[in-house]
Design an enzyme around this catalytic site. Structure first.
Site, PDB file in Angstrom:
ATOM      1  N   LYS A  62       0.828  -1.212   0.000  1.00  0.00           N
ATOM      2  CA  LYS A  62       0.000   0.000   0.000  1.00  0.00           C
ATOM      3  C   LYS A  62       0.866   1.267   0.000  1.00  0.00           C
ATOM      4  CE  LYS A  62      -3.601   2.653   0.664  1.00  0.00           C
ATOM      5  NZ  LYS A  62      -4.267   3.087  -0.563  1.00  0.00           N
ATOM      6  N   GLY A  88      -9.152  -1.178 -14.076  1.00  0.00           N
ATOM      7  CA  GLY A  88      -9.921  -2.357 -14.472  1.00  0.00           C
ATOM      8  C   GLY A  88      -9.704  -2.691 -15.935  1.00  0.00           C
ATOM      9  N   ASN A 112       5.980   0.697  -2.050  1.00  0.00           N
ATOM     10  CA  ASN A 112       5.406   1.779  -2.852  1.00  0.00           C
ATOM     11  C   ASN A 112       5.366   3.053  -2.016  1.00  0.00           C
ATOM     12  OD1 ASN A 112       3.008   3.488  -3.870  1.00  0.00           O
ATOM     13  ND2 ASN A 112       3.382   2.066  -5.547  1.00  0.00           N
ATOM     14  N   LEU A 138      -4.555   7.797  -0.938  1.00  0.00           N
ATOM     15  CA  LEU A 138      -3.344   7.369  -0.218  1.00  0.00           C
ATOM     16  C   LEU A 138      -3.541   7.219   1.292  1.00  0.00           C
ATOM     17  CD1 LEU A 138      -0.681   9.536  -2.099  1.00  0.00           C
ATOM     18  CD2 LEU A 138      -1.071   7.088  -2.366  1.00  0.00           C
ATOM     19  N   CYS A 175      -0.186   9.452  -8.511  1.00  0.00           N
ATOM     20  CA  CYS A 175      -1.488   9.300  -7.867  1.00  0.00           C
ATOM     21  C   CYS A 175      -2.397  10.451  -8.267  1.00  0.00           C
ATOM     22  CB  CYS A 175      -1.374   9.258  -6.353  1.00  0.00           C
ATOM     23  SG  CYS A 175      -3.006   9.086  -5.580  1.00  0.00           S
TER      24      CYS A 175
END
Lengths: 308, 244
Positions: free
Chosen positions: A45, A218, A100, A73, A131
């Site tokens: 994460k 996805g 990460n 985050l 991000c």
């Protein structure tokens, strides 16, 4: 199995399958479901210098063949990751893990990477300059070659382990950014992070996501990811980790043919928690089907029409 | 948590847009009332989280309202069809603090998880009071089923077309030992203010995975950040922070 092994920045992986950051926690939730040591590695994460709650809810929206998230985050901060999460992870995962990291300033990135670099479980640092869900950080470092290079240099200056820069697809020219990172000393490039997206609730006439926009992921984004992996892998000499909509062993092989040395699986983990295990076990069958003896041989092996 | 295939053995309407589905399969991962399941549907990317109304060794019952594409797809399914379901999700209600006269308050599609809870509490020998809140008479379901368990049942309707006119909070008894509730957030807030004992409240949020991996359904509580799907959906009254 020898035929599944790949080498990512000097570290051998038993296979190229890597759960992507933000879809696999710090590993131990999934370790309750299956032995996660069957994976090549996983990217934990996204971790920042300070603890973060992230964005207000709703943070999730359903889309055709994908989803939007605007988690922002959420993580306990690097100190707590080292003191609480890594010891738990160590109990269930015995391979080098990908750390990460995200930040809001060049100093943030360097601080967090320097701390995690010292942890023996960490094999690679995956530096997220992409991000889309945080303001004044994250993606803003990944949308210009200069800023991405600056983060790369700052992280490389304080670390010893391979540094992989994770890039955003929400840019005009991803190749120039990848090349800037390579010149600044990056050991690898991973891509793509999510694509900026938005949904509107027709009844309420409001965005579905409280933060208005979020990251679209996805299977819907797979073709975009394959294209960008192909473009970047063709332009840089360092290894590329491909991701974006991967949900089958066939997708892994397609990503590798486009130029990926290893492949991350993201959103699919949230729908089928066993998907990465299943992809690993399915790889030999699919390799046989496409007459692939060894995965290393197919990296970047796509043959263009004009050159056949 | 367990992933397995369930077979639909019943899918019938309870009201105009509320359906009951009974599914046969491996229910061994379900450990508490108030837990939920996450259902995969053909053509939908994310699973659909739905609370468990009742379960035994062979089957589980869900009651769902048809609100979007996913639930409309479920409505069209017939017995014999199969669904891929993650079971045993979330914490569920804690029965140990019920006391001898627990109060169960369900509003709309917040009623279903109260059913298995009531069943268990009655079996434990407690005197169970239930308040079921609906908008209007035609939306009422499960009044008789709760009565059949032996609960003291009060129904409220906003328009007064059946039972007590008003909200669930207009029907609170004078005394009860502990409360359990599930329903829309405005109702939960009203129950929070109007109740005088300790209690447990089940929350709802848009979820990604439903099993703690994505952080999509996080909330702030007085005891720290929690994932509705993992440390929830049931929170204790004492830990709830409304202003998140």
């Amino acid at each position: 199995m020898e035929q599944l092994k790949v080498n990512l920045c000097g570290i051998e992986l038993d296979n190229p399958v890597i759960p992507a950051s933000g879809t696999f926690g710090y590993g131990y939730e999934f370790a309750e479901l299956y032995d996660i040591n069957c994976l090549g590695t996983f990217s934990f994460k996204g971790t920042t210098k300070d603890p973060r709650f992230g964005n207000p809810t709703p943070r999730i929206a359903e889309c055709t063949a994908g989803m939007i998230n605007a988690v922002g985050l959420q993580n306990p901060g690097v100190e707590k990751v080292i003191s609480h999460e890594l010891p738990l992870l160590k109990k269930c995962f015995h391979k080098p893990v990908m750390a990460n990291v995200s930040g809001f300033s060049v100093e943030d990135y360097a601080y967090t990477c320097e701390k995690l670099d010292k942890e023996e479980q960490v094999g690679w640092l995956e530096v997220n300059v992409s991000c889309p869900n945080v303001h004044g950080g994250g993606m803003s470092f990944g949308t210009s070659p200069e800023a991405a290079a600056e983060v790369t240099r700052a992280v490389k200056a304080v670390t010893t382990k391979p540094v992989i820069i994770k890039l955003s697809p929400n840019v005009t020219d991803i190749v120039s950014i990848a090349k800037a990172c390579e010149e600044a000393g990056a050991d690898g490039i991973s891509l793509i992070n999510t694509m900026l997206g938005m949904r509107i609730d027709l009844n309420r006439r409001r965005p579905v996501i409280a933060n208005t926009m979020g990251g679209f992921s996805g299977s819907a984004i797979f073709p975009v990811a394959v294209r960008m992996v192909y473009q970047v892998a063709s332009a840089v000499k360092i290894p590329v980790v491909g991701m974006g909509g991967v949900s089958s062993a066939e997708d892994v092989i397609e990503m590798m043919m486009a130029g990926a040395t290893a492949v991350e699986v993201g959103a699919a983990n949230l729908v089928n928690p066993y998907i990465c295990r299943d992809i690993v076990s399915d790889l030999p069958r699919v390799m046989e089907k496409y007459r692939i003896n060894n995965l290393k041989e197919i990296i970047g092996g796509v043959q263009l029409w004009g050159k056949m | 948590m367990k992933q397995s295939i369930f077979t639909i053995i019943e899918n019938t309407p309870l009201t105009r847009d509320v359906m009951r589905m009974v599914l046969e399969g491996d229910t061994s991962a379900i450990t508490a009332s108030g837990q939920f399941v996450n259902i995969q549907l053909e053509g939908q990317f994310l699973r659909r989280p739905i609370s468990v109304c009742d379960y035994d060794d062979q089957a589980l019952t869900i009651i769902y309202k048809v609100v979007g594409k996913g639930t409309a797809q479920m409505q069209a399914m017939v017995p014999g069809e199969q669904l891929d379901i993650l079971t045993g999700l979330g914490n569920g209600y804690d029965l140990s603090c019920a006391g001898d006269h627990p109060l169960l308050i369900g509003g709309g599609v917040g009623v279903p998880p109260m059913y298995n809870l009531a069943k268990k509490l009655v079996k434990m020998g407690e005197k169970v009071s239930v308040i079921l809140g609906f908008n209007t008479k035609s939306e009422i379901f499960y009044e008789e089923e709760f009565k059949a368990l032996g609960c003291d049942v009060t129904v409220t309707t906003v328009d007064g077309s059946h039972g007590v006119k008003g909200f669930v909070t207009n029907a609170l008894p004078d005394t009860y030992s502990h409360f359990y509730t599930c329903g829309p957030e405005p109702m939960l807030k009203a129950v929070y203010k109007a109740t005088t004992t300790s209690g447990q409240m089940s929350f709802e949020e848009r979820m990604g995975c439903g099993f703690g991996a994505c952080m999509g359904c996080s909330c702030k509580t007085l005891t720290g950040y929690k994932r509705i799907c993992k440390e929830g959906p049931v929170m204790r009254k004492e830990e709830i922070a409304w202003n998140n």
